[in-house]
Design a protein around this motif. Structure first.
Motif, PDB file in Angstrom:
ATOM      1  N   MET A 102     -20.702  30.239  -1.512  1.00 32.15           N
ATOM      2  CA  MET A 102     -21.746  30.723  -0.608  1.00 32.15           C
ATOM      3  C   MET A 102     -21.380  32.076  -0.003  1.00 32.15           C
ATOM      4  O   MET A 102     -22.226  32.959   0.140  1.00 32.15           O
TER       5      MET A 102
ATOM      6  N   ARG B 157     -25.961  31.043  -4.816  1.00 30.96           N
ATOM      7  CA  ARG B 157     -26.985  30.341  -4.048  1.00 30.96           C
ATOM      8  C   ARG B 157     -26.883  28.837  -4.328  1.00 30.96           C
ATOM      9  O   ARG B 157     -27.693  28.248  -5.044  1.00 30.96           O
ATOM     10  N   TRP B 158     -25.853  28.216  -3.735  1.00 32.43           N
ATOM     11  CA  TRP B 158     -25.679  26.783  -3.928  1.00 32.43           C
ATOM     12  C   TRP B 158     -26.875  26.030  -3.314  1.00 32.43           C
ATOM     13  O   TRP B 158     -27.245  26.267  -2.180  1.00 32.43           O
ATOM     14  N   ARG B 159     -27.412  25.128  -4.077  1.00 33.92           N
ATOM     15  CA  ARG B 159     -28.452  24.221  -3.572  1.00 33.92           C
ATOM     16  C   ARG B 159     -27.834  22.851  -3.301  1.00 33.92           C
ATOM     17  O   ARG B 159     -26.654  22.631  -3.591  1.00 33.92           O
ATOM     18  N   ALA B 160     -28.625  21.951  -2.761  1.00 35.49           N
ATOM     19  CA  ALA B 160     -28.101  20.620  -2.432  1.00 35.49           C
ATOM     20  C   ALA B 160     -27.543  19.927  -3.674  1.00 35.49           C
ATOM     21  O   ALA B 160     -26.503  19.264  -3.615  1.00 35.49           O
ATOM     22  N   GLY B 161     -28.201  20.116  -4.817  1.00 28.83           N
ATOM     23  CA  GLY B 161     -27.716  19.510  -6.048  1.00 28.83           C
ATOM     24  C   GLY B 161     -26.375  20.064  -6.490  1.00 28.83           C
ATOM     25  O   GLY B 161     -25.533  19.337  -7.033  1.00 28.83           O
ATOM     26  N   ASP B 162     -26.161  21.361  -6.240  1.00 29.71           N
ATOM     27  CA  ASP B 162     -24.874  21.966  -6.585  1.00 29.71           C
ATOM     28  C   ASP B 162     -23.757  21.392  -5.719  1.00 29.71           C
ATOM     29  O   ASP B 162     -22.666  21.088  -6.212  1.00 29.71           O
TER      30      ASP B 162
ATOM     31  N   TRP C  99     -23.759  18.503  -4.231  1.00 28.62           N
ATOM     32  CA  TRP C  99     -23.564  17.113  -4.644  1.00 28.62           C
ATOM     33  C   TRP C  99     -22.684  17.052  -5.896  1.00 28.62           C
ATOM     34  O   TRP C  99     -21.759  16.241  -5.988  1.00 28.62           O
TER      35      TRP C  99
ATOM     36  N   ARG D 158     -19.824  23.932 -11.969  1.00 30.65           N
ATOM     37  CA  ARG D 158     -19.906  24.705 -10.714  1.00 30.65           C
ATOM     38  C   ARG D 158     -18.602  25.449 -10.444  1.00 30.65           C
ATOM     39  O   ARG D 158     -18.625  26.594  -9.987  1.00 30.65           O
TER      40      ARG D 158
ATOM     41  N   SER E 271     -24.904  37.556  -5.921  1.00 27.67           N
ATOM     42  CA  SER E 271     -26.090  38.320  -5.523  1.00 27.67           C
ATOM     43  C   SER E 271     -25.719  39.620  -4.861  1.00 27.67           C
ATOM     44  O   SER E 271     -26.427  40.606  -4.965  1.00 27.67           O
TER      45      SER E 271
END
Length: 412
Positions: free
Chosen positions: A128, A133-138, A140, A152, A409
């Protein structure tokens, strides 16, 4: 040359990263370079040395968690050794100011993630901070073993290297492991050299007597943690095989702070608990006495990126036996270390041969000492300084090299 070294491992921590960082910083300073080491220090400002950052001890762990405070003074090179909060801050600081960055990959994060829950947590933080752009699934997936976590961690590795001008691998094994993540970032193999043998107060006979080991008993030595990633199960099983041939043999396991009860239970299961000497870590200037008191260094880890204790033991004239075929080549000469399949029978047979076959022992000791002499501290320093001097200028606010879409990014 002005160099900022950044490490999340404090120098008093008895492990390979701290040893490597301490060796490198000391050599550079002795050569006249202006070096500031940014690493965890005491909370009290009056007790901190220049470069040290306020930090807190981590319960049940031998390290400290530092504030992510980057370098503050102008430097020519930033050399990062870890990927914790301090290391990530150093990468971001260098990228924002256009300072060339060297990253040494000391730890196999993928292998260690299976044993240390803080690795996935630290990976999420680093990703991060570096623009993933880590999402909740990443998150998890990072928290659970399997292909998702590995994917990941590989993405994080690519992002870290996108912020890096040059990656230092401490072995050819590590260079091969990191090649898929490196992209256009060049990789240079540069092992940390072994320190010269220390004039320890204890000699072989005195230390053996203090440990209750007979002067003529064959002694195997293992140096390092007794945690699962170091494979103490294989070590003890192989030692049981050795005891069938050499009933008087002893095993000294130096550096066991955690998992001591588990190691003793395993030793009892293999019937060797009475011949096991389980010792806590000692200061670095006292490790050499244990090399002198032993007959063979037994190394069962396959997760190390260099295995610095191998060269340290060889500097003391101690033959080593390993099971990691990717660490078989010694730095300096290209000679190879004795290696066996990672099974109790095969490794036990190799250890027994090194304990009993005089010609084999002599050849292994001779080759080990020659390799240590060939890959000297002066040679390492010359190669490192030459690498620093060759680093190209970097535009402020960009990655090193420019990050591919999805890797980062932004770098500032």
């Amino acid at each position: 040359m002005r160099i900022a070294h950044v490490s999340d491992s404090h120098l008093t921590n008895p492990e390979g990263v701290a040893t490597s960082v301490g060796t490198t910083v000391a050599l550079l300073r002795a050569a006249g370079h202006r070096v500031v080491l940014h690493c965890p220090g005491p909370l009290s400002r009056c007790r901190r040395r220049p470069g040290e950052v306020p930090s807190l001890s981590v319960p049940t762990r031998p390290y400290r968690l530092a504030l992510p405070r980057p370098p503050s003074a102008p430097v020519d090179v930033v050399h990062v050794h870890t990927t914790g909060p301090l290391g990530v801050a150093g990468l971001r600081w260098a990228a924002a100011r256009g300072v060339p960055t060297v990253l040494t990959w000391h730890t196999d994060l993928v292998a260690y993630a299976a044993h240390y829950p803080e690795i996935p947590i630290g990976a999420a933080y680093a990703g991060m901070r570096l623009g993933l752009r880590w999402r909740a699934g990443d998150l998890w997936a990072l928290a659970h073993p399997g292909p998702g976590r590995q994917a990941r961690l590989a993405a994080l590795g690519r992002t870290l290297l996108a912020h890096t001008t040059v990656l230092i691998a401490p072995s050819a094994k590590t260079a091969t492991m990191m090649a898929a993540m490196a992209g256009r970032t060049p990789i240079v193999v540069l092992p940390t050299p072994a320190a010269a043998p220390h004039p320890d107060a204890d000699d072989r006979r005195r230390l053996r007597a203090r440990l209750g080991i007979p002067a003529d008993a064959p002694v195997l030595l293992a140096v390092g943690r007794a945690t699962p990633e170091k494979n103490p199960e294989l070590l003890l099983a192989a030692f049981a095989q050795v005891r069938r041939e050499l009933p008087a043999a002893r095993l000294v396991l130096l550096g066991a702070r955690r998992h001591r009860l588990a190691v003793r239970r395993t030793a009892r299961r293999y019937g060797v608990v009475d011949a096991l000497h389980l010792l806590r870590p000692v200061p670095r200037d006292r490790v050499g006495a244990h090399y002198r008191a032993a007959d063979v260094l037994a190394f069962t880890s396959t997760t190390d990126t260099q295995g610095l204790v191998l060269s340290e033991a060889e500097a003391y004239g101690l033959p080593v036996a390993i099971v990691d075929t990717q660490l078989v080549e010694r730095p300096g000469t290209g000679t190879t270390r004795p290696v066996a399949e990672p099974s109790p029978a095969a490794f036990g047979a190799l250890l027994t041969r090194l304990l009993t076959e005089r010609e084999l022992r002599g050849a292994v000791i001779r080759d080990g000492r020659a390799a240590v002499a060939a890959w000297s501290r002066d040679r390492y320093l010359a190669e490192l300084v030459k690498l620093y001097a060759s680093l190209p200028p970097v535009s402020a606010g960009t990655c090193h090299p420019k990050a591919r879409r999805g890797d980062a990014s932004r770098c500032s």
